[in-house]
Each structure stands twice: as structure tokens, then as C-alpha cells.
Design a protein around this motif. Sequence first.
Motif, PDB file in Angstrom:
ATOM      1  N   LEU A  79    -113.868 -40.516  80.544  1.00 21.22           N
ATOM      2  CA  LEU A  79    -113.403 -39.372  81.335  1.00 21.22           C
ATOM      3  C   LEU A  79    -114.217 -39.194  82.611  1.00 21.22           C
ATOM      4  O   LEU A  79    -113.655 -38.902  83.675  1.00 21.22           O
ATOM      5  CB  LEU A  79    -113.454 -38.098  80.488  1.00 21.22           C
ATOM      6  CG  LEU A  79    -112.490 -38.058  79.290  1.00 21.22           C
ATOM      7  CD1 LEU A  79    -112.769 -36.832  78.422  1.00 21.22           C
ATOM      8  CD2 LEU A  79    -111.039 -38.053  79.758  1.00 21.22           C
ATOM      9  N   LEU A  80    -115.538 -39.356  82.503  1.00 24.42           N
ATOM     10  CA  LEU A  80    -116.372 -39.198  83.699  1.00 24.42           C
ATOM     11  C   LEU A  80    -116.139 -40.330  84.697  1.00 24.42           C
ATOM     12  O   LEU A  80    -116.187 -40.110  85.916  1.00 24.42           O
ATOM     13  CB  LEU A  80    -117.846 -39.124  83.297  1.00 24.42           C
ATOM     14  CG  LEU A  80    -118.254 -37.835  82.559  1.00 24.42           C
ATOM     15  CD1 LEU A  80    -119.702 -37.908  82.087  1.00 24.42           C
ATOM     16  CD2 LEU A  80    -118.052 -36.604  83.444  1.00 24.42           C
ATOM     17  N   GLN A  81    -115.882 -41.530  84.206  1.00 23.34           N
ATOM     18  CA  GLN A  81    -115.536 -42.636  85.102  1.00 23.34           C
ATOM     19  C   GLN A  81    -114.195 -42.373  85.779  1.00 23.34           C
ATOM     20  O   GLN A  81    -114.008 -42.690  86.955  1.00 23.34           O
ATOM     21  CB  GLN A  81    -115.475 -43.952  84.319  1.00 23.34           C
ATOM     22  CG  GLN A  81    -116.828 -44.503  83.901  1.00 23.34           C
ATOM     23  CD  GLN A  81    -117.710 -44.862  85.089  1.00 23.34           C
ATOM     24  OE1 GLN A  81    -117.237 -45.386  86.096  1.00 23.34           O
ATOM     25  NE2 GLN A  81    -118.998 -44.574  84.970  1.00 23.34           N
ATOM     26  N   ALA A  82    -113.266 -41.794  85.034  1.00 25.71           N
ATOM     27  CA  ALA A  82    -111.953 -41.495  85.604  1.00 25.71           C
ATOM     28  C   ALA A  82    -112.057 -40.485  86.737  1.00 25.71           C
ATOM     29  O   ALA A  82    -111.290 -40.551  87.717  1.00 25.71           O
ATOM     30  CB  ALA A  82    -111.024 -40.951  84.512  1.00 25.71           C
ATOM     31  N   CYS A  83    -113.017 -39.573  86.639  1.00 24.78           N
ATOM     32  CA  CYS A  83    -113.191 -38.573  87.690  1.00 24.78           C
ATOM     33  C   CYS A  83    -113.590 -39.197  89.031  1.00 24.78           C
ATOM     34  O   CYS A  83    -113.384 -38.595  90.090  1.00 24.78           O
ATOM     35  CB  CYS A  83    -114.243 -37.540  87.281  1.00 24.78           C
ATOM     36  SG  CYS A  83    -113.671 -36.398  86.013  1.00 24.78           S
TER      37      CYS A  83
END
Length: 545
Positions: free
Chosen positions: A385-389
Amino acid sequence: MASDRMATPQSSSRQSSSLSSSPMSTRMQSLQVDSVQRWMEDLRHMTEVECMCVLQAKPIGVEEDSQQGELIVASGVGAGDHVARNNLQTLLRRALVVSTELGKMFQRLEKGRWQRVHSTAVRANCHVRSLVHEYSAARSTPPEMQKYEKSLLEKCMELTNITERCLHTDDEFFLKSMREAIHEILTDVSDSFSNMIDMALANEIRVLIKQIESSDSIHTIGSAISNLLSLTQDGPQLCSIIAKEGAVVALFKICRQDRFRDLYAHALRTVASICCVEEGINQLDKVDGILCLADILTDESSVEAARAEAAAVVAQITSPHHTSTQHLASFLESMHDIVTALIKLCESASCGEVFLLASAALANITFFDSMACEILLQLNAIQILLQACKDRQRVDTPYSKDQVVTILANLSVLEQCASEVLQEQGVERLLLLLGEKPSSSSPSEGAACERVQQKAAVTLARLSRDPDVAQTAIQLKAVPRLIELCRSPTERNNSDSVLVACLAALRRLAAGCPDSIEAADHQQLIKPRLVDSFLLCSNMEESFV
């Protein structure tokens, strides 16, 4: 093209000014005026019988919303699915016009505008009769609907007659008694009309569902599904009718047949729309729809569009807004598979819409079962999720960020979450989310930004139980940003929920590192009771000096 249109009046005005300067143009203008006046005088003595018949049934006069009041001529219909589409469109348009006219009558009746009341009654009567006759010509009317039609037509005629009587008297006592009688009849007409329209719509929906169930043509089935989908956009009442007529059952039959794989996404999008009402979710539960959704989500050969729409159905049925949770019992049996498939879809999403649907489903799931949070941690969800941000192709709106930070907030109740957030530089991301601002004046976007800020502050407060997270947040200047959000209403878009969350986060950081906050801020934001600090900040005027 627009500039050409704008230039035309200017050029014509120049031509007219040059013509008016000559004697010949003056004579031409006077001749034109004379001929127009003579034509209008002659017109008074010319009548056509057919036109007069129409005019007798429709009063002349400029009324507000006159476009709504015009009689609608039904367009010709073709064969097959075009008949159903045109019947539905005509039915909905007529129903809207009649409902509008009945609403006007209620308003005008209250004001005692009897001429307008009568003219509206005549117009509504015309619309209702036209609707009934056209629908009967296009479809075989069910017997129970015929009873409503007959009763409705009689009441409409009674309404027209009784309102006409009110035009020929000034007796206040009589008009008062008539007002009560008309109001009662008008209420009966409204109720009867609503029941008749519901029956007619149910009849049309049954035709569409029969096409879905009995046809082998992808085109015919796809067209019927499109018509159902368009109907779902007209509100929960229609969704309830669609669900009660068995649309969800028929659509899941399509989703269980390999030969209709190309229709999966379309069918599931319609299911998601129907499941905004409890009847739709109950139908889904009865046909083991959750198992079908799990199969599509976990099938690697399913196209992304189908998996995204399956995620949309999951997001819909797990929404916290639903009061009934009975269907969630069967959901728990497939939850591990569904959660695994959804986080994979977040990781591989090709666009923002797919990510939004998958993350929204995950966000809802994390609300009602802590086991889902544990599964997500095992699946390395925080990193994904943090990479997707960081990927603008996937997380490109406040709405997507809202889903991400919702998941993080729910995961942050687990102790092992803090170390993973630190490892993935999640505190930095939370501080960026605290600065989320709308890019337009859209109210929905502004509300989404408020939710992002609030949940980012909540997540930071929860994670700051861990001393390492608190220390990292202080080093990254989280305290000044939180203070700014507390003291500046515009920074938090005047949101009280953001203010409360920021005060809570600030107090959690102050508890671990008292030296990180200056004395003045400590005196106003930390030392008082939370409610006192809230009142102080919510009433604070900004200085623009």
C-alpha cells in the motif's frame, strides 16, 4: 465554431445599420411590418379543427417548468431489446412528468391558485391517459395492473371535474371544503400512480431478466444487462424492485458460465449497483454469490476488469452503512482467499479505478473482522500500500488515499504494525497525507481530503505508542504540522473531526517526548482537558497580518 456563432450577430447588426440609412431599406422595413401585422390579423379568423381538438385538452399559458409540462411523443420502437429499452425510457420519462405535475398541484392547492390547479389537473390527466394507452399498446398489461389503471383514470377524471367546479365560485367556505376533498383525491392519485408505475417497471424488469435467462446471444444478454444497470442509477426504490424480481440470481448464473466470460464485468457492475439495498444483498447470499466472487477474484485467468468489478461487489456488501450483517457469516468462510486476491489486485492494478475498488473492499473488510488485519500483515500489505502511494498511476486521487489510510488506521491497532511502518518509511507518508488538500472546489473531494487528514492523524496517534515511531515522527517535524492543523481552521478545511484527531496525536507525542512542544502550545493544547482545547481551537480566528 463558437467564435463563428458569436461573430454572426455582430456582422448582421452592421449590415442592418447600413441598410437602415437608405430610403429603400426604410420602405422595405415598413412593408415587412405591414405584412406581419396583416398576417396576425388574418390568423385570428383561421382555425384548424384538429389543432383546436388538441388545444381543448391542453390549456394555453406560460407556466413555470413548461418544458416538463409538454406532452411527450413516444419515439418509435424497434424489435427485441430496443423495445424494452424504449418502453423503459418512455415509462420513466412519463412517470417523471406526471410526478412533477402532481407535485405542482399540491403546491398550488395550498396557495389557492385555482386556475393553475385546474390546468395542472387537466395536463396530468392527459399525461396519465397517454401513458396508460401507450404502455397497453406496447405490452400485455398484467390483470392486477389493469385494476390500478382503471381506478387511476377514474380518479384523474374526478380530479379534473372537481377542480373545474372551483373556477366558477368565490365562496370561501365552498372552496375550503373543496380544498380538503381535492387534497384527499390528489393523495389517492399519487399513491395509485406510484403503485401502477412500480408494477409497470416490475413487468419491464421481468422482460429483461427473461432475456438474460433464456437467450444464448451475448449481444442480447449484454443489452439487457445494460438496461438493468441504467435502471439502478435511478435510486434505491428501483434497485429494490430489480432485486425482488430476481435480477441478482440471473446475473450470477451468467457469472458461473465460462461461455459468458466477456459479460462478467458488466454483470458484476450491475450486481454491485443492486446491492446498495438489503434485498440485493439477501439475494446474493441465497445464491452463494460470495463463493462466485471468490472464484472470480482468485482465478488468474480472469481479466482485470472482471476482478475489479468483483471487488466492487465485495466493497458494496461489506459497507458499514448496511444494517444487516447476516450475509457476512458466509463471507468469513472465504475471507482469506478474498483478502489475498484483493491485496494482489492492489499490487498489480493497471489504473487508479481498479486500485480504488480493490482498496475500498479491503478497507471495509478491516472494519468488521480483526482477522482480516492479521491476514493483511502476513501478506505484506503495508509495503504494497505504501509503495502504491508513490505510484501516481494507481493512487491518483484523495479517494484512493482515503482507502489506503483507512486500512493503515485499522492495521495500526496491531502491535507488530509499527515496525513494518517504520521499515517502509510510513511515518513520512502519514505526514504527507496530513497535508492533503483538494485540487478543486468539489465538496466530495474536500470531504475526502478531510477524511485523509483525520485518519492519518488517528494512525499516527495509534502508532506513536511505539517509542521508535514517536521519535521518528518528532524528528520529521510532525509536531509543528499537527499544531498548525489545530490552530489554522483553513488548513483542516474547518473540520472538527480533523481537529480532534490532531489534538489526540499531539497529546500522544507529548506524553512520550514532553520537550518536543513549546510551553505556550503545551499550555493551550496539551494541559487542558481535550474538550477545552477543542473549544479553544474551534473558535480560533486566523491572523492574516
